[in-house]
Design a protein around this motif. Structure first.
Motif, PDB file in Angstrom:
ATOM      1  N   GLY A   1      33.075 -26.998  21.928  1.00  0.00           N
ATOM      2  CA  GLY A   1      32.957 -25.543  21.913  1.00  0.00           C
ATOM      3  C   GLY A   1      32.269 -25.051  23.163  1.00  0.00           C
TER       4      GLY A   1
ATOM      5  N   VAL B   1      27.453 -28.052  19.479  1.00  0.00           N
ATOM      6  CA  VAL B   1      28.614 -27.264  19.907  1.00  0.00           C
ATOM      7  C   VAL B   1      29.330 -27.950  21.065  1.00  0.00           C
ATOM      8  CG1 VAL B   1      29.324 -25.097  20.987  1.00  0.00           C
ATOM      9  CG2 VAL B   1      27.738 -25.067  19.067  1.00  0.00           C
TER      10      VAL B   1
ATOM     11  N   ASP C   1      34.859 -22.897  18.894  1.00  0.00           N
ATOM     12  CA  ASP C   1      33.731 -22.042  18.538  1.00  0.00           C
ATOM     13  C   ASP C   1      32.897 -21.742  19.785  1.00  0.00           C
ATOM     14  OD1 ASP C   1      34.448 -22.058  15.869  1.00  0.00           O
ATOM     15  OD2 ASP C   1      33.039 -23.649  15.316  1.00  0.00           O
TER      16      ASP C   1
ATOM     17  N   CYS D   1      38.017 -22.798  25.565  1.00  0.00           N
ATOM     18  CA  CYS D   1      37.151 -23.954  25.352  1.00  0.00           C
ATOM     19  C   CYS D   1      36.727 -24.445  26.743  1.00  0.00           C
ATOM     20  CB  CYS D   1      37.864 -25.039  24.550  1.00  0.00           C
ATOM     21  SG  CYS D   1      39.302 -25.746  25.372  1.00  0.00           S
TER      22      CYS D   1
ATOM     23  N   GLY E   1      38.479 -19.327  17.060  1.00  0.00           N
ATOM     24  CA  GLY E   1      37.188 -19.898  16.705  1.00  0.00           C
ATOM     25  C   GLY E   1      36.215 -18.856  16.191  1.00  0.00           C
TER      26      GLY E   1
END
Length: 325
Positions: A159, A154, A129, A274, A2
């Protein structure tokens, strides 16, 4: 793997050419790029990851300088907006003999505080991410609401969210306003990094263990307690992991904490963390993650300035191998 998104302030650090003087007595400074979120983005890029800066700078020479420096550091700059309504932020730094520092900020307001929530596109973020932010830009401003939109986006994309309060009381009307903003945002983060100096102020608790546990609210899955040169401790619910620091001759500690958390986040990106696997990854890899972060933070203090003093991944690995062998 990510991408690391950093949202918040990017500014000019004027670092003194003389150490051991109070700011009022310093007569010459060196211009350096700075701002904690920007430093973290640069660290992740320097280590080999992808990073992007979300902020706003002035349509002025300092804004030009910061964009050029971030781009040369490998940070994506396409999400940096420009404005003629305010100037780019500036901070003057005073270095003590041991490398510790004091700050004097100039922003009334600065351009970064004018980033609008409408300038955040939720489609930027994907699973894997990480969004990182600090408290400096959580004062009442458009930027505070831009933070909220980015954080929600997010989380919706599966994320991770990382929060380093990075307390700078001189930027707030009063300490309680700063503390309230930090308390408001802690539950929105999965990872909270907090220093020795900040823990009691933020939690209002004198007992360290009670203070750490009080941070496990909302989305928080991990708390990283940093102790400067002495290393760091990682807390997950029901678990505590300790790590040692690496002894170096400190010249400037300006970015040590940013380089540290940049090292943690780079490793988590590398391991494809994650929300659902974060605790498992930390439990299995805490020694490697904390060693890399401690090495990153230590080596950064051996040079002047923030982004300019970041070490490479290879140099960090060499330090770890030499001192841990």
């Amino acid at each position: 793997m990510g991408k690391l998104y950093a949202i918040g302030e990017v500014l000019i650090d004027f670092v003194p050419l003389q150490k051991g003087l109070p700011l009022k007595d310093v007569i010459s400074f060196e211009k350096n790029p700075g701002g904690a979120p920007a430093n973290v983005a640069a660290a992740v890029s320097k280590f080999g990851g992808q990073s992007s800066m979300i902020t706003k700078v002035g349509e002025d020479p300092f804004g030009d300088f910061l964009i050029e420096k971030l781009e040369s550091a490998g940070v994506e700059i396409d999400k940096i907006r420009r404005t003629s309504e305010a100037k780019t932020a500036v901070a003057f730094v005073s270095l003590k003999e041991d490398g510790e520092r004091d700050f004097s900020f100039y922003r009334h307001p600065s351009a970064d505080l004018l980033l609008q929530k409408e300038e955040i596109d939720s489609s930027w973020f994907e699973m894997g991410d990480i969004l990182h932010f600090c408290s400096v830009d959580l004062v009442e401003s458009p930027m505070k609401h831009a933070h909220k939109k980015a954080i929600n986006a997010v989380i919706n994309a599966n994320g991770l969210v990382s929060f380093d309060p990075n307390v700078r009381l001189s930027l707030w009307d009063n300490p309680e306003a700063c503390r309230n903003a930090i308390i408001e945002f802690i539950p929105r983060a999965h990872i909270v990094k907090i220093s020795e100096e900040e823990l009691e102020f933020i939690t209002n608790r004198c007992n360290m263990d009670d203070a750490i546990q009080s941070l496990f609210i909302g989305n928080v899955k991990a708390v990283i307690y940093t102790k400067g040169a002495a290393g760091a401790e990682l807390y997950i619910k029901g678990y505590k992991y300790e790590s040692k620091g690496y002894p170096v001759k400190a010249v400037d500690t300006t970015e040590a904490g940013d380089a540290f958390i940049g090292g943690v986040l780079y490793k988590l990106l590398e391991m494809r963390a994650c929300p659902s696997n974060l605790e498992r990854i930390l439990k299995a890899n805490y020694a490697v993650i904390l060693a890399f972060a401690n090495g990153s933070g230590a080596l950064t203090t051996t040079g002047k300035g923030a982004i300019s003093s970041l070490p490479t991944k290879e140099v960090i690995t060499e330090l770890i191998n030499v001192l841990d062998s």
